[in-house]
Write an enzyme that holds these catalytic residues in place. Structure first.
Site, PDB file in Angstrom:
ATOM      1  CG  HIS A  23      -1.633   1.173   1.506  1.00  0.00           C
ATOM      2  ND1 HIS A  23      -3.255   1.405   1.108  1.00  0.00           N
ATOM      3  CD2 HIS A  23      -1.437   2.579   2.086  1.00  0.00           C
ATOM      4  CE1 HIS A  23      -3.253   2.720   1.356  1.00  0.00           C
ATOM      5  NE2 HIS A  23      -2.437   3.183   2.012  1.00  0.00           N
ATOM      6  CD  GLU A  24       1.900   3.699   3.731  1.00  0.00           C
ATOM      7  OE1 GLU A  24       1.963   4.417   2.986  1.00  0.00           O
ATOM      8  OE2 GLU A  24       0.803   3.348   4.453  1.00  0.00           O
ATOM      9  CG  HIS A  62       0.271   5.867  -0.823  1.00  0.00           C
ATOM     10  ND1 HIS A  62      -0.863   6.814  -1.417  1.00  0.00           N
ATOM     11  CD2 HIS A  62      -0.380   5.573   0.305  1.00  0.00           C
ATOM     12  CE1 HIS A  62      -1.943   6.663  -0.532  1.00  0.00           C
ATOM     13  NE2 HIS A  62      -1.586   5.911   0.594  1.00  0.00           N
ATOM     14  CD  GLU A  89      -4.792   6.273   2.122  1.00  0.00           C
ATOM     15  OE1 GLU A  89      -4.593   5.236   2.460  1.00  0.00           O
ATOM     16  OE2 GLU A  89      -4.133   7.207   1.936  1.00  0.00           O
TER      17      GLU A  89
END
Length: 290
Positions: A131-132, A135, A207
């Protein structure tokens, strides 16, 4: 289109800085102060966004020898995402959370708390790292850091406006002393609220996108869904301590709000995120992506 929306949203935040400077300081000097602050915040965030965010949470760099498992996970996912391996940081906190920062993939960092490493299984932690890293791949990190920095400046100016409402302030309009009551109301109440709403607009859609990117990088949407559910429960028990302006960077709200408070959350609800991930799992199973 996403870049245009980002520029527009950050322009609104900068405009709020100019407006609140006008009502707190008054006249031309207040406008100039707001413009200068907006310029400094944007430029400072561009060059130092990683250091600002990492410092806000007391993140410490770790070497490959100190965290071999985390490093291997980050390297593997970075290779799949075709991006340089970000620097790895650990936050000495029992709270379970994580974030990514940096102005571009070449200057990125991923930070995880000690609490999240202890709480999650290896597959769940991989989902969080994915997930990070998404980003970073999507270049969300700079946008979120700039928004957080400007949002923090707006909150600080609103605090100044509260002092002005007690008589510590002035206005040079028509040579009258004392702040404009309506302007101060806007500065103290509405400007921080508007900044929060703008940050929400920046953060919430990103997100969802990062969740999907992580699911595709790891090939395991359910693991991230499970991680998010654990993290929400953990946030209720052990909130993340730090500057609330940087909360949009975190994978989950520092403190899990319920009911009315969730309306002003910078993140989508965990329930909605989990639902989307499980839907994506079905799609990936159908197409043979898992």
């Amino acid at each position: 289109m996403n870049q245009f929306k980002t520029v527009a949203l950050l322009g609104l935040l900068s405009g709020l800085l100019v407006a609140i400077g006008y009502y707190v300081i008054g006249g031309t000097s207040g406008i100039i102060l707001g413009i200068v602050l907006a310029a400094v915040m944007n430029l400072g965030s561009w060059f130092f966004s990683d250091k600002i965010a990492l410092s806000a949470y007391g993140a410490q760099p770790v070497s490959r020898d100190q965290a071999p498992g985390l490093y291997a996970m980050l390297e593997r996912l970075s290779q799949r995402g075709n991006v340089p391996v970000p620097a790895l940081y650990v936050i000495p906190s029992p709270a379970a959370n994580a974030f990514a920062t940096g102005r571009d993939p070449e200057h990125a960092a991923v930070a995880v708390t000690e609490g999240i490493v202890r709480m999650l299984s290896e597959e769940e932690l991989e989902g969080v790292i994915g997930h990070e890293l998404t980003h970073v791949i999507n270049r969300d990190t700079l946008t979120q850091a700039v928004a957080a920095t400007i949002g923090g400046a707006i909150s600080q100016l609103a605090y100044m406006a509260q002092w002005a409402s007690l008589g510590v302030g002035y206005s040079d309009r028509d040579n009258r002393q004392g702040p404009n009551p309506i302007g101060l109301l806007l500065a103290v109440v509405l400007a921080p609220l508007a900044a929060t709403i703008i940050q929400m607009a920046i953060s919430r859609t990103r997100e969802f996108s990062a969740d999907e990117g992580a699911a595709r990088l790891t090939g395991n949407p359910r693991a991230l869904a499970s991680a998010l559910q654990k993290l929400e429960m953990g946030a209720r028990q052990v909130p993340m301590q730090g500057n609330p302006s940087f909360e949009p960077l975190l994978i989950i709200n520092a403190f899990s709000g319920q009911g009315f408070a969730n309306l002003f959350s910078t993140h989508p609800s965990t329930e909605a995120r989990v639902e989307r991930l499980l839907q994506l799992e079905q799609q990936m199973l159908t197409t043979g992506a898992i």
